[in-house]
Design a protein around this motif. Sequence first.
Motif, short mmCIF file in Angstrom:
data_model
loop_
_atom_site.label_atom_id
_atom_site.label_comp_id
_atom_site.label_asym_id
_atom_site.label_seq_id
_atom_site.Cartn_x
_atom_site.Cartn_y
_atom_site.Cartn_z
N LEU A 138 0.83 -1.21 0.00
CA LEU A 138 0.00 0.00 0.00
C LEU A 138 0.86 1.26 0.00
N SER A 139 1.97 1.24 0.73
CA SER A 139 2.83 2.43 0.81
C SER A 139 3.53 2.74 -0.51
N ASN A 140 3.55 1.78 -1.44
CA ASN A 140 4.17 2.03 -2.75
C ASN A 140 3.33 2.96 -3.63
N LEU A 141 2.02 2.97 -3.40
CA LEU A 141 1.10 3.58 -4.36
C LEU A 141 1.16 5.10 -4.38
N GLN A 142 1.84 5.72 -3.42
CA GLN A 142 2.01 7.17 -3.40
C GLN A 142 2.90 7.64 -4.54
N ARG A 143 3.67 6.73 -5.15
CA ARG A 143 4.61 7.15 -6.20
C ARG A 143 4.78 6.11 -7.31
N GLN A 144 4.50 4.85 -7.07
CA GLN A 144 4.76 3.80 -8.05
C GLN A 144 3.51 3.60 -8.92
N ILE A 145 3.35 4.49 -9.91
CA ILE A 145 2.09 4.63 -10.62
C ILE A 145 1.77 3.48 -11.57
N ILE A 146 2.68 2.56 -11.74
CA ILE A 146 2.39 1.41 -12.59
C ILE A 146 1.52 0.39 -11.86
N HIS A 147 1.42 0.51 -10.53
CA HIS A 147 0.66 -0.41 -9.71
C HIS A 147 -0.62 0.25 -9.20
N GLY A 148 -1.63 -0.56 -8.92
CA GLY A 148 -2.89 -0.06 -8.37
C GLY A 148 -3.26 -0.79 -7.09
N THR A 149 -4.30 -0.30 -6.46
CA THR A 149 -4.74 -0.88 -5.19
C THR A 149 -5.07 -2.37 -5.33
N ALA A 150 -5.65 -2.74 -6.45
CA ALA A 150 -6.02 -4.15 -6.65
C ALA A 150 -4.80 -5.05 -6.78
N GLU A 151 -3.63 -4.47 -7.00
CA GLU A 151 -2.41 -5.27 -7.19
C GLU A 151 -1.64 -5.50 -5.89
N ILE A 152 -2.12 -4.96 -4.79
CA ILE A 152 -1.41 -5.14 -3.52
C ILE A 152 -1.23 -6.64 -3.23
N GLY A 153 0.00 -7.02 -2.95
CA GLY A 153 0.32 -8.41 -2.69
C GLY A 153 0.90 -9.15 -3.89
N ALA A 154 0.71 -8.59 -5.09
CA ALA A 154 1.24 -9.23 -6.30
C ALA A 154 2.72 -8.92 -6.48
N PHE A 155 3.42 -9.76 -7.20
CA PHE A 155 4.78 -9.41 -7.59
C PHE A 155 4.74 -8.11 -8.40
N LYS A 156 5.69 -7.23 -8.14
CA LYS A 156 5.72 -5.97 -8.88
C LYS A 156 5.91 -6.20 -10.37
N THR A 157 6.70 -7.20 -10.74
CA THR A 157 6.91 -7.46 -12.16
C THR A 157 5.62 -7.93 -12.84
N ASP A 158 4.82 -8.73 -12.13
CA ASP A 158 3.55 -9.18 -12.69
C ASP A 158 2.57 -8.01 -12.84
N SER A 159 2.50 -7.17 -11.81
CA SER A 159 1.64 -5.99 -11.87
C SER A 159 2.07 -5.07 -13.00
N ALA A 160 3.39 -4.85 -13.13
CA ALA A 160 3.91 -3.98 -14.18
C ALA A 160 3.60 -4.54 -15.57
N ALA A 161 3.73 -5.85 -15.73
CA ALA A 161 3.45 -6.47 -17.03
C ALA A 161 1.99 -6.27 -17.43
N ARG A 162 1.08 -6.36 -16.46
CA ARG A 162 -0.34 -6.15 -16.77
C ARG A 162 -0.59 -4.70 -17.20
N SER A 163 0.06 -3.76 -16.55
CA SER A 163 -0.10 -2.35 -16.92
C SER A 163 0.45 -2.09 -18.32
#
Length: 261
Positions: free
Chosen positions: A67-92
Amino acid sequence: MALTDDQLERYARHIILREIGGAGQQKLLGAKVLVVGAGGLGAPLLLYLAAAGVGTLGAIDNDHVELSNLQRQIIHGTAEIGAFKTDSAARSVDRINPDVTVIRYNERLTSENALDLLADYDVIADGTDNFETRFLLNDACYFAKKPLISGAMLQFDGQVSCFKAYEPDKPCYRCLYPAPPSAELARTCGEAGVLGALPGVIGSLQAAEVVKELLGIGEGLAGHLLLYDSLNAEFRKIRIPKNPACALCGDHPTITGLSGA
């Protein structure tokens, strides 16, 4: 291969640029860029490189979205909390541009895997937040002869450069910072804080430098450091000389292989 009608429309604003054109866009579509870190800097890097049509993007990061990532890591969303960042980024990236393939590495960059990971890519972009990985990446890019587009930030300040010390008279990261700072001084964004929009500025500058490097256009930042002070809205560009005493790229190197920072 000729651009499709959809690609001609998608990349129209690139194609009308004399420095890029259709041939340059085709080159971008055939290019491969490795982004190390899918967090604050990696987010705008991956998004803008995908939008630009860089055909293959590697993303390496073993962290999960918090959750604390979302203030700046705009490739991720609230629904992606808990996912690997690479998987979330690939979906975006897939939502932005289906032309782009994302190769995901859910692991850390280490001295054991670095050279193998870098081998297939044209340009490497550093989106990490710790000195150990920055030094390792600098050394690996030097030995692999890969251009490294480096970015860093903390609180309200950021910096961007390009390191190509395998070319004559060009410095490496160790010419600028010979060794990692002490643990007391090496604060991360999680410890010292960071303005949420700052990674967008620095990561976007890195993305522009990556595209320039891929296409061989304009004047790059090799041998220079671009500094940004967001509190005072000031940019400064300073020269970085090659250090003859550098342990990696100097006249008498003592670092001859990868073993960490």
